[in-house]
Design a protein around this motif. Structure first.
Motif, PDB file in Angstrom:
ATOM      1  N   ILE A  80      36.471 -35.907-109.404  1.00  0.00           N
ATOM      2  CA  ILE A  80      36.430 -34.443-109.548  1.00  0.00           C
ATOM      3  C   ILE A  80      35.356 -34.049-110.557  1.00  0.00           C
ATOM      4  N   GLU A  81      35.289 -34.760-111.666  1.00  0.00           N
ATOM      5  CA  GLU A  81      34.274 -34.481-112.689  1.00  0.00           C
ATOM      6  C   GLU A  81      32.866 -34.708-112.131  1.00  0.00           C
ATOM      7  N   TYR A  82      32.706 -35.784-111.393  1.00  0.00           N
ATOM      8  CA  TYR A  82      31.403 -36.082-110.780  1.00  0.00           C
ATOM      9  C   TYR A  82      31.007 -34.993-109.782  1.00  0.00           C
ATOM     10  N   ASP A  83      31.963 -34.594-108.941  1.00  0.00           N
ATOM     11  CA  ASP A  83      31.689 -33.526-107.974  1.00  0.00           C
ATOM     12  C   ASP A  83      31.341 -32.220-108.684  1.00  0.00           C
ATOM     13  N   PHE A  84      32.031 -31.942-109.774  1.00  0.00           N
ATOM     14  CA  PHE A  84      31.757 -30.726-110.546  1.00  0.00           C
ATOM     15  C   PHE A  84      30.330 -30.760-111.107  1.00  0.00           C
ATOM     16  N   GLN A  85      29.961 -31.897-111.706  1.00  0.00           N
ATOM     17  CA  GLN A  85      28.611 -32.029-112.274  1.00  0.00           C
ATOM     18  C   GLN A  85      27.542 -31.902-111.180  1.00  0.00           C
ATOM     19  N   LEU A  86      27.808 -32.505-110.032  1.00  0.00           N
ATOM     20  CA  LEU A  86      26.864 -32.422-108.925  1.00  0.00           C
ATOM     21  C   LEU A  86      26.690 -30.979-108.459  1.00  0.00           C
ATOM     22  N   LYS A  87      27.791 -30.274-108.300  1.00  0.00           N
ATOM     23  CA  LYS A  87      27.743 -28.868-107.863  1.00  0.00           C
ATOM     24  C   LYS A  87      27.020 -28.014-108.905  1.00  0.00           C
ATOM     25  N   LYS A  88      27.271 -28.283-110.172  1.00  0.00           N
ATOM     26  CA  LYS A  88      26.624 -27.546-111.256  1.00  0.00           C
ATOM     27  C   LYS A  88      25.110 -27.767-111.210  1.00  0.00           C
ATOM     28  N   MET A  89      24.710 -29.016-111.017  1.00  0.00           N
ATOM     29  CA  MET A  89      23.280 -29.321-110.948  1.00  0.00           C
ATOM     30  C   MET A  89      22.621 -28.661-109.727  1.00  0.00           C
ATOM     31  N   GLU A  90      23.327 -28.637-108.620  1.00  0.00           N
ATOM     32  CA  GLU A  90      22.787 -27.968-107.425  1.00  0.00           C
ATOM     33  C   GLU A  90      22.590 -26.481-107.676  1.00  0.00           C
ATOM     34  N   LEU A  91      23.579 -25.847-108.315  1.00  0.00           N
ATOM     35  CA  LEU A  91      23.456 -24.415-108.622  1.00  0.00           C
ATOM     36  C   LEU A  91      22.292 -24.150-109.578  1.00  0.00           C
ATOM     37  N   GLU A  92      22.158 -25.011-110.584  1.00  0.00           N
ATOM     38  CA  GLU A  92      21.051 -24.842-111.523  1.00  0.00           C
ATOM     39  C   GLU A  92      19.710 -25.012-110.806  1.00  0.00           C
ATOM     40  N   GLN A  93      19.652 -25.968-109.904  1.00  0.00           N
ATOM     41  CA  GLN A  93      18.431 -26.183-109.150  1.00  0.00           C
ATOM     42  C   GLN A  93      18.115 -24.958-108.283  1.00  0.00           C
ATOM     43  N   ASN A  94      19.140 -24.467-107.597  1.00  0.00           N
ATOM     44  CA  ASN A  94      18.938 -23.258-106.764  1.00  0.00           C
ATOM     45  C   ASN A  94      18.497 -22.074-107.624  1.00  0.00           C
TER      46      ASN A  94
END
Length: 151
Positions: free
Chosen positions: A123-137
């Protein structure tokens, strides 16, 4: 020894047949607080040896004594010590089963905790991944806006 011989006159003849633990039981059982094991009843039910030769064979533990010993073991009644030994064996068996259950329970709890920890990591990994995707977008959109207005 006098008490033993008084309660069981055939004790010396049977001494070689019974193990040393049995001797200890007879001595323990001869206390005034407990009744004696009816060993003499067992002996009375059996055929008496005919002569001194038969007695010496029984005492020496020869092959002629084997049927005699089987008859004694077949007619042997449980003594208090036998019952205590049986209860102790049952208690030990129960304790071993209880310990085995506790080990299984511990292993199960450890597995549940491991699975829970792995799920939390995922869950933490998925959260970090989603956060990084949003920051990239977000950075991409900022760049698009800057490019649009800088032209």
């Amino acid at each position: 020894m006098d008490k033993v011989l008084k309660s069981c006159p055939h004790y010396k003849q049977l001494a070689d047949i019974f193990a040393t633990e049995r001797e200890a039981e007879v001595v323990v059982m001869s206390s005034s607080a407990m009744e004696l094991d009816p060993v003499e009843n067992v002996v009375d039910n059996l055929e008496d040896p005919q002569d001194e030769h038969d007695i010496s064979e029984l005492a020496s533990g020869s092959s002629a004594a084997r049927p005699f010993a089987k008859k004694i073991k077949a007619n042997h009644q449980n003594t208090a010590i036998d019952r205590l030994a049986t209860l102790e064996a049952e208690r030990r068996s129960f304790r071993e089963k209880q310990l085995q259950f506790e080990i299984e329970k511990f292993n199960w709890k450890r597995q549940v905790e491991t699975n829970k920890h792995e799920n939390e990591k995922k869950i933490e990994y998925d959260f970090q991944l989603k956060k990084m995707e949003l920051e990239q977008n977000e950075r991409i959109r900022k760049l698009e806006i800057e490019m649009k207005y800088n032209k």
